[in-house]
Design an enzyme around this catalytic site. Structure first.
Site, mmCIF file in Angstrom:
data_model
loop_
_atom_site.group_PDB
_atom_site.id
_atom_site.type_symbol
_atom_site.label_atom_id
_atom_site.label_comp_id
_atom_site.label_asym_id
_atom_site.label_seq_id
_atom_site.Cartn_x
_atom_site.Cartn_y
_atom_site.Cartn_z
ATOM 1 N N ARG A 189 37.596 27.966 15.960
ATOM 2 C CA ARG A 189 36.543 27.835 17.337
ATOM 3 C C ARG A 189 35.029 28.074 17.136
ATOM 4 O O ARG A 189 34.254 27.345 17.084
ATOM 5 C CB ARG A 189 37.352 27.977 18.603
ATOM 6 C CG ARG A 189 38.739 27.256 19.292
ATOM 7 C CD ARG A 189 38.946 27.178 20.378
ATOM 8 N NE ARG A 189 40.389 27.464 20.358
ATOM 9 C CZ ARG A 189 41.331 27.713 19.964
ATOM 10 N NH1 ARG A 189 41.029 28.585 19.544
ATOM 11 N NH2 ARG A 189 42.531 27.572 20.031
ATOM 12 N N VAL A 190 35.139 29.516 17.041
ATOM 13 C CA VAL A 190 34.299 30.708 17.281
ATOM 14 C C VAL A 190 32.674 29.813 15.905
ATOM 15 O O VAL A 190 31.727 29.207 16.346
ATOM 16 C CB VAL A 190 34.032 31.909 17.404
ATOM 17 C CG1 VAL A 190 32.948 32.870 17.709
ATOM 18 C CG2 VAL A 190 34.990 32.129 18.695
ATOM 19 N N ASP A 221 37.236 28.212 4.276
ATOM 20 C CA ASP A 221 38.952 28.480 5.369
ATOM 21 C C ASP A 221 39.514 28.113 4.960
ATOM 22 O O ASP A 221 40.261 26.390 4.831
ATOM 23 C CB ASP A 221 37.502 27.443 6.985
ATOM 24 C CG ASP A 221 38.887 27.667 8.030
ATOM 25 O OD1 ASP A 221 40.193 27.845 6.968
ATOM 26 O OD2 ASP A 221 38.995 28.537 9.308
ATOM 27 N N ALA A 278 34.227 39.012 14.733
ATOM 28 C CA ALA A 278 35.126 38.267 15.109
ATOM 29 C C ALA A 278 36.160 40.316 15.175
ATOM 30 O O ALA A 278 36.761 40.334 16.683
ATOM 31 C CB ALA A 278 35.552 38.326 13.535
ATOM 32 N N ARG A 279 36.730 40.388 14.614
ATOM 33 C CA ARG A 279 37.430 41.478 14.692
ATOM 34 C C ARG A 279 37.320 42.374 13.083
ATOM 35 O O ARG A 279 37.037 42.378 12.108
ATOM 36 C CB ARG A 279 38.978 41.249 14.286
ATOM 37 C CG ARG A 279 39.896 40.768 15.610
ATOM 38 C CD ARG A 279 39.688 41.841 16.852
ATOM 39 N NE ARG A 279 40.178 41.234 17.910
ATOM 40 C CZ ARG A 279 39.789 40.818 18.936
ATOM 41 N NH1 ARG A 279 38.014 40.072 18.724
ATOM 42 N NH2 ARG A 279 39.580 39.902 19.650
ATOM 43 N N ASP A 326 29.750 44.088 15.636
ATOM 44 C CA ASP A 326 30.536 43.953 17.293
ATOM 45 C C ASP A 326 31.871 44.676 17.429
ATOM 46 O O ASP A 326 32.191 44.730 18.506
ATOM 47 C CB ASP A 326 30.209 42.278 18.107
ATOM 48 C CG ASP A 326 30.274 42.594 19.089
ATOM 49 O OD1 ASP A 326 29.751 43.470 20.255
ATOM 50 O OD2 ASP A 326 31.333 42.014 19.757
ATOM 51 N N GLU A 368 38.524 51.270 18.447
ATOM 52 C CA GLU A 368 37.505 50.410 19.559
ATOM 53 C C GLU A 368 38.144 52.208 20.492
ATOM 54 O O GLU A 368 39.801 51.656 20.827
ATOM 55 C CB GLU A 368 37.606 49.074 20.046
ATOM 56 C CG GLU A 368 36.833 48.459 18.684
ATOM 57 C CD GLU A 368 36.526 47.258 19.099
ATOM 58 O OE1 GLU A 368 36.968 47.233 20.184
ATOM 59 O OE2 GLU A 368 36.379 46.444 18.275
ATOM 60 N N HIS A 383 31.538 45.926 21.379
ATOM 61 C CA HIS A 383 32.871 44.527 21.586
ATOM 62 C C HIS A 383 31.913 43.702 23.002
ATOM 63 O O HIS A 383 32.622 43.515 23.440
ATOM 64 C CB HIS A 383 34.175 45.252 21.855
ATOM 65 C CG HIS A 383 34.908 44.090 21.466
ATOM 66 N ND1 HIS A 383 36.526 44.796 21.037
ATOM 67 C CD2 HIS A 383 35.046 43.130 22.175
ATOM 68 C CE1 HIS A 383 37.161 43.360 20.796
ATOM 69 N NE2 HIS A 383 36.385 41.976 21.311
ATOM 70 N N ALA A 402 32.266 38.835 24.208
ATOM 71 C CA ALA A 402 32.323 38.436 24.908
ATOM 72 C C ALA A 402 31.944 38.321 26.640
ATOM 73 O O ALA A 402 32.561 37.562 27.387
ATOM 74 C CB ALA A 402 34.339 37.822 25.540
HETATM 75 P P1 NAD Z 1 40.794 30.462 15.986
HETATM 76 O O1 NAD Z 1 42.084 30.654 15.445
HETATM 77 O O2 NAD Z 1 40.072 29.214 16.501
HETATM 78 O O3 NAD Z 1 39.501 30.645 14.436
HETATM 79 C C1 NAD Z 1 40.079 30.708 12.935
HETATM 80 C C2 NAD Z 1 39.847 30.781 11.865
HETATM 81 O O4 NAD Z 1 40.367 31.587 10.920
HETATM 82 C C3 NAD Z 1 40.471 29.331 12.176
HETATM 83 O O5 NAD Z 1 40.301 27.930 11.343
HETATM 84 C C4 NAD Z 1 41.444 30.103 11.041
HETATM 85 O O6 NAD Z 1 41.696 28.473 10.093
HETATM 86 C C5 NAD Z 1 40.814 30.678 9.728
HETATM 87 N N1 NAD Z 1 41.286 31.561 9.195
HETATM 88 C C6 NAD Z 1 42.715 32.601 8.971
HETATM 89 N N2 NAD Z 1 42.649 33.020 8.296
HETATM 90 C C7 NAD Z 1 41.763 32.970 7.364
HETATM 91 C C8 NAD Z 1 41.499 33.867 5.816
HETATM 92 N N3 NAD Z 1 42.417 34.283 5.574
HETATM 93 N N4 NAD Z 1 40.246 33.132 5.219
HETATM 94 C C9 NAD Z 1 39.191 31.958 6.072
HETATM 95 N N5 NAD Z 1 39.973 31.574 7.189
HETATM 96 C C10 NAD Z 1 40.971 32.265 7.901
HETATM 97 O O7 NAD Z 1 39.803 31.644 16.404
HETATM 98 P P2 NAD Z 1 38.620 31.775 17.354
HETATM 99 O O8 NAD Z 1 38.746 31.613 18.972
HETATM 100 O O9 NAD Z 1 37.792 30.967 16.105
HETATM 101 O O10 NAD Z 1 37.708 33.932 17.007
HETATM 102 C C11 NAD Z 1 37.267 33.574 16.156
HETATM 103 C C12 NAD Z 1 37.710 35.233 15.840
HETATM 104 O O11 NAD Z 1 36.674 36.073 17.443
HETATM 105 C C13 NAD Z 1 38.771 36.067 16.413
HETATM 106 O O12 NAD Z 1 39.050 36.841 15.896
HETATM 107 C C14 NAD Z 1 39.131 36.684 17.562
HETATM 108 O O13 NAD Z 1 39.721 37.693 18.670
HETATM 109 C C15 NAD Z 1 37.091 36.886 17.756
HETATM 110 N N6 NAD Z 1 36.535 36.577 18.692
HETATM 111 C C16 NAD Z 1 35.467 37.970 19.607
HETATM 112 C C17 NAD Z 1 35.211 38.354 20.490
HETATM 113 C C18 NAD Z 1 34.317 38.970 20.356
HETATM 114 O O14 NAD Z 1 34.092 39.337 22.052
HETATM 115 N N7 NAD Z 1 33.459 39.637 19.234
HETATM 116 C C19 NAD Z 1 35.247 37.381 21.111
HETATM 117 C C20 NAD Z 1 36.250 35.970 21.226
HETATM 118 C C21 NAD Z 1 36.069 35.607 20.201
HETATM 119 C C1 MLT Z 2 38.420 38.355 22.436
HETATM 120 O O1 MLT Z 2 39.439 38.305 21.736
HETATM 121 O O2 MLT Z 2 38.465 37.117 22.967
HETATM 122 C C2 MLT Z 2 37.481 39.453 22.086
HETATM 123 O O3 MLT Z 2 38.283 40.040 22.037
HETATM 124 C C3 MLT Z 2 36.706 39.354 23.988
HETATM 125 C C4 MLT Z 2 36.942 40.260 24.404
HETATM 126 O O4 MLT Z 2 38.125 40.304 25.113
HETATM 127 O O5 MLT Z 2 36.142 41.079 24.844
#
Ligand code: NAD
Ligand code: MLT
Length: 309
Positions: free
Chosen positions: A149-150, A169, A228-229, A253, A258, A277, A280
């Site tokens: 998604r992101v 991916d 991401a993480r 980020d 943390e 972080h 979001a």
């Molecule tokens: P999502 O599940 O929609 O997408 C994750 C993608 O990663 C999927 O398409 C999956 O196939 C792929 N993937 C899994 N394992 C893999 C690998 N080994 N190699 C390559 N690709 C792989 O998740 P999302 O909603 O897009 O979120 C992505 C990340 O962003 C998550 O870790 C989420 O927690 C993080 N996030 C962080 C914040 C923030 O505040 N910084 C906010 C939102 C999401």
């Molecule tokens: C998330 O995975 O959605 C992010 O870590 C956002 C957050 O809750 O800070």
């Protein structure tokens, strides 16, 4: 029903829970025994990334029906323990996607143009115009690891400013990548071709330290962005690669631990831009995820399907 909220969420979510007739208790920054006491009579628990939801917590909460994550990542929740205790885990996977994508784009530009560094010096009275010669993203190659998604939203935005897109991916179809104008490639090719590498996978045993010394050497220059993480990119390896100029810079980020410790190596490298972080942290995203998780909790109490993590 009693809903315990242990990480701050938007008031709109708290109000929605109260309107549904639930008793809502907030207990922020509570850990250890105090957390176990607080959760003892809770029927639902709402968290973001600040609460570690582990076996001990489930043991201490015999009436718990659901843990709701007001956000996407559930790496702070022990899913196996939840299953063993018959507790539902739900997240809010849509509401903060655009916020996270925009932050990723902002971080890429911040690193490419040294915006935080120049800002800090100017605020300190220094006109350091001659010290900064940035990089344009236009015409450069963006490597996206994780086109979920992101990752997809980042792809659309950076395609729009003229970047070439490659993506790794293993779990998505070539058609999905094609629709975004991204070329789906193997991991090594993604690293080798990327001028900017952006990571958007969850943190799992498979993705822990996915990007480390060897991978950064394959990039042989350019920038790494991780919104991401923490833990997907090896922090020691990244700090060393920027320090020894294998890479031009990075924008981070999220951190393996943390809140981040002041001696984290990434904090002391000049060309690593950091935020605490904040991906979001927009009003819209926080309202979205808080109300979405309130709806999930209502659904769970009503025995209806929830959006599982
Ligand atoms: P999502 O599940 O929609 O997408 C994750 C993608 O990663 C999927 O398409 C999956 O196939 C792929 N993937 C899994 N394992 C893999 C690998 N080994 N190699 C390559 N690709 C792989 O998740 P999302 O909603 O897009 O979120 C992505 C990340 O962003 C998550 O870790 C989420 O927690 C993080 N996030 C962080 C914040 C923030 O505040 N910084 C906010 C939102 C999401
Ligand atoms: C998330 O995975 O959605 C992010 O870590 C956002 C957050 O809750 O800070």
């Amino acid at each position: 029903m009693k809903v315990l909220v242990t990480d701050p969420i938007d008031d709109a979510g708290l109000e929605r829970l109260r309107e549904s007739g639930h008793e809502v208790e907030t207990a922020y920054d509570v850990t250890g025994e105090a957390l176990l006491d607080a959760v003892a009579d809770a029927n639902a628990l709402v968290v973001r990334s600040g609460t570690e939801v582990d076996e001990a917590l489930f043991e201490a909460a015999p009436d718990l029906v659901i843990v709701g994550r007001a956000g996407i990542g559930v790496d702070n929740i022990d899913i196996d323990a939840a299953t063993d205790h018959g507790v539902i885990v739900a997240n809010a996977p849509e509401g903060n996607v655009r916020a996270a994508a925009e932050h990723t784009v902002a971080m890429a530009f911040a690193a490419a143009r040294s915006i935080p560094q120049a800002h800090a010096r100017l605020k300190n009275g220094e006109w350091a115009k001659g010290d900064y010669l940035g990089t344009e993203l236009n015409t450069k190659t963006l490597g996206i690891v994780g086109l979920g998604r992101v990752g997809q939203e980042v792809a659309k935005r950076l395609d729009g400013i003229g970047m070439d897109l490659v993506a790794y991916d293993p779990y998505i179809s070539e058609e999905r990548a094609d629709r975004l104008g991204a070329e789906l490639v193997e991991f090594e090719a993604c690293l080798e071709r990327a001028d900017f590498l952006t990571v958007h996978t969850p943190l799992t045993p498979e993705t822990a330290d996915l990007i480390s010394t060897d991978e950064l050497e394959l990039m042989g220059g350019g920038y790494v962005v991780n919104c991401a993480r923490g833990g997907v990119v090896d922090e020691d390896a990244l700090a060393a690669a920027v320090e020894n100029e294998t890479l031009d810079g990075a924008a981070i980020d999220v951190f393996a631990d943390e809140p981040v410790s002041p001696d984290n190596p990434l904090l002391s490298v000049e060309d690593v831009v950091v935020t605490p972080h904040l991906g979001a942290s927009t009003e819209a995203a926080q309202e979205n995820v808080a109300t979405s998780i309130a709806d999930q909790i209502d659904a769970a109490f009503a025995g209806e399907p929830v959006m599982n993590a």
